[in-house]
Design an enzyme around this catalytic site. Structure first.
Site, PDB file in Angstrom:
ATOM      1  CG  ASP A  65     -30.708  73.771  -5.250  1.00 26.09           C
ATOM      2  OD1 ASP A  65     -30.028  74.674  -5.756  1.00 26.09           O
ATOM      3  OD2 ASP A  65     -30.219  72.678  -4.899  1.00 26.09           O
ATOM      4  CG  HIS A 103     -26.890  73.710  -7.336  1.00 31.20           C
ATOM      5  ND1 HIS A 103     -27.581  73.296  -6.224  1.00 31.20           N
ATOM      6  CD2 HIS A 103     -25.783  72.938  -7.394  1.00 31.20           C
ATOM      7  CE1 HIS A 103     -26.923  72.313  -5.628  1.00 31.20           C
ATOM      8  NE2 HIS A 103     -25.829  72.081  -6.319  1.00 31.20           N
ATOM      9  CB  SER A 258     -25.165  68.974  -4.825  1.00 29.59           C
ATOM     10  OG  SER A 258     -24.865  69.999  -3.926  1.00 29.59           O
TER      11      SER A 258
END
Length: 444
Positions: A65, A103, A258
């Site tokens: 990520d 994120h 996600s």
């Protein structure tokens, strides 16, 4: 004297058994109550029924990520040194920028957060996180997977998507992971209402692709944006799933696949911790078999075989004949590709009768040389017997950059940090009285 020794040993054995039995329960009780926003804790009964069985001990989950902000109290002691695709760090700093950046940190927190000032808890709090910062580059996914495999990850989480069919180099990287007993989990995508494109790495053979689920009243329903594709195997909580970002604060979110992928990776870690000798194939089969079917009846392209249930995945008896679409697709690819050609399954030209006769004649003509070569190989093998087998070599840089599409689906739309108790007006599923529990029949 012998009787005394026997009785002492028996008492010690009983005490040891009792300690083993209550150990996980005591550890589960040491964590604070999760945030009210973490509605999946209630639905999955994580602290009550799952954590006394497994908390992910000894399992490393790689998070491909934006990196992970390892200095947050919520992730204290959780994040291992990882990698950065630019070569400038070890992945333990989240490189995403912006007012709601982080994120990768959010995904890591969903998996293994420890509580901390926000009280946010991950679903597998005793697992470890191996951060792999790919800087939103699709080209970095391939070496990222190989790095994760080579550095001990047993689960790889990829909460990133790119439109298009699975590239050859990426498919081989997934194959490298699968052949090394690693479960690869990927988000199905959030463009179900925007063209519903096929997206990788979720559509790569051997990937456990995860769709999203929301709560409507006392019913589970497909997350409105989840991709509707044949590659979706299971689903997990996606709607209204917030997390802790790199600023160290909890942020609400409309959710996305996600988060569903991250929670699924946590569930896989729970299973791998309880069954450390279980092959990845069986782990995935167990995950799929644990699912609760949600509308429409039967397997569907939004939620696959249904909403996964960690407690059932840990405790249920799973038939060896239970569906395993993930590995069925992988074996089909591997048999068609030979694991190395990159040719699409079924793309071999159809042979005419004359070409088949020619092939047979050539085979017969080649029989004698093959026997001679086999004899030579046998002699060489005998001479080298006992040498250590080396792992398969990692492809060179040219293979790692065979695709360069930099586009990837955006992360969930995390909102402002939560600074007070969440509203109780029904804007987020909280299972407040009278709807104080999970949907009827769930978790039984």
């Amino acid at each position: 004297m012998r009787g005394l020794i026997r009785s002492t040993l028996a008492a010690a054995l009983v005490s040891l058994t009792a300690l083993v039995a209550v150990g996980p329960t005591a550890t589960a009780a040491s964590y604070p109550a999760p945030l009210e926003n973490e509605w999946w804790f209630t639905s999955w009964q994580l602290q009550q029924k799952v954590w006394p069985v497994s908390q992910g001990d000894g399992v490393t989950v790689a998070v491909l990520d934006t990196g992970v902000q390892a200095d947050l109290p919520e992730l204290s002691g959780v994040v291992l040194p990882g990698s950065d695709s630019t070569g400038s760090g070890d992945g333990r700093t989240d490189s995403e920028t912006g007012p709601t950046a982080g994120h990768g940190t959010a995904m890591a927190a969903l998996i293994a957060a420890q509580g901390g000032p926000t009280r946010f808890l991950g679903a597998a709090p005793r697992s470890k996180i191996l951060p792999v910062d790919i800087h939103a580059s699709s080209a970095a996914i391939v070496p990222g997977i190989r790095f994760a495999v080579d550095h001990g990850a047993k689960v790889i989480n990829i909460s990133q998507t790119v439109q298009g069919q699975c590239p050859d180099a990426l498919q081989r990287a997934v194959g490298y992971a699968v052949d090394h007993d690693v479960v690869v989990v990927a988000a199905a995508g959030n463009e179900g209402q925007a063209g519903n494109p096929s997206e990788y790495p979720a559509n790569c053979a051997g990937v456990l692709a995860v769709g999203g689920v929301s709560v409507s009243g006392q019913n589970f329903v497909p997350f409105v944006k989840t991709e509707r594709q044949a590659y979706v195997a299971v689903a997990a909580p996606a709607g209204e799933v917030g997390s802790v970002l790199k600023d160290g604060r909890f942020h609400t979110s409309e959710g996305g696949t996600s988060s569903a992928a991250a929670l699924t990776s946590a569930a896989v870690a729970l299973v791998r911790a309880k069954y450390p000798d279980m092959h990845a194939r069986e782990v995935v089969q167990r995950i799929v078999a644990s699912c609760r079917d949600i509308a429409p009846a039967g397997r569907d392209d939004s939620t696959g075989y249904g909403l996964l249930r960690p407690m059932q995945a840990l405790n249920d008896t799973v038939s060896k004949d239970a569906p395993n679409p993930v590995f069925a697709a992988y074996e089909k690819w591997k048999s068609g590709q030979g694991g190395s050609t990159g040719q699409s399954p079924g793309s071999e030209p159809t042979k005419t009768p004359s070409s088949r006769r020619s092939a047979t004649e050539l085979t017969l003509m080649a029989l004698i040389p093959i026997i001679l070569i086999a004899a030579v190989v046998a002699l060489i093998a005998r001479a080298r017997r006992g040498r250590t087998r080396r792992p398969a070599p990692t492809p060179g840089p040219s293979e790692h950059v065979r695709y360069q599409d930099p586009r990837h689906a955006p992360p969930p739309s995390f909102g402002p940090a939560e600074t007070q108790e969440p509203p109780r007006d029904g804007s987020r599923p909280t299972f407040e009285p009278p709807d104080h529990g999970p949907p009827t029949g769930y978790g039984r």
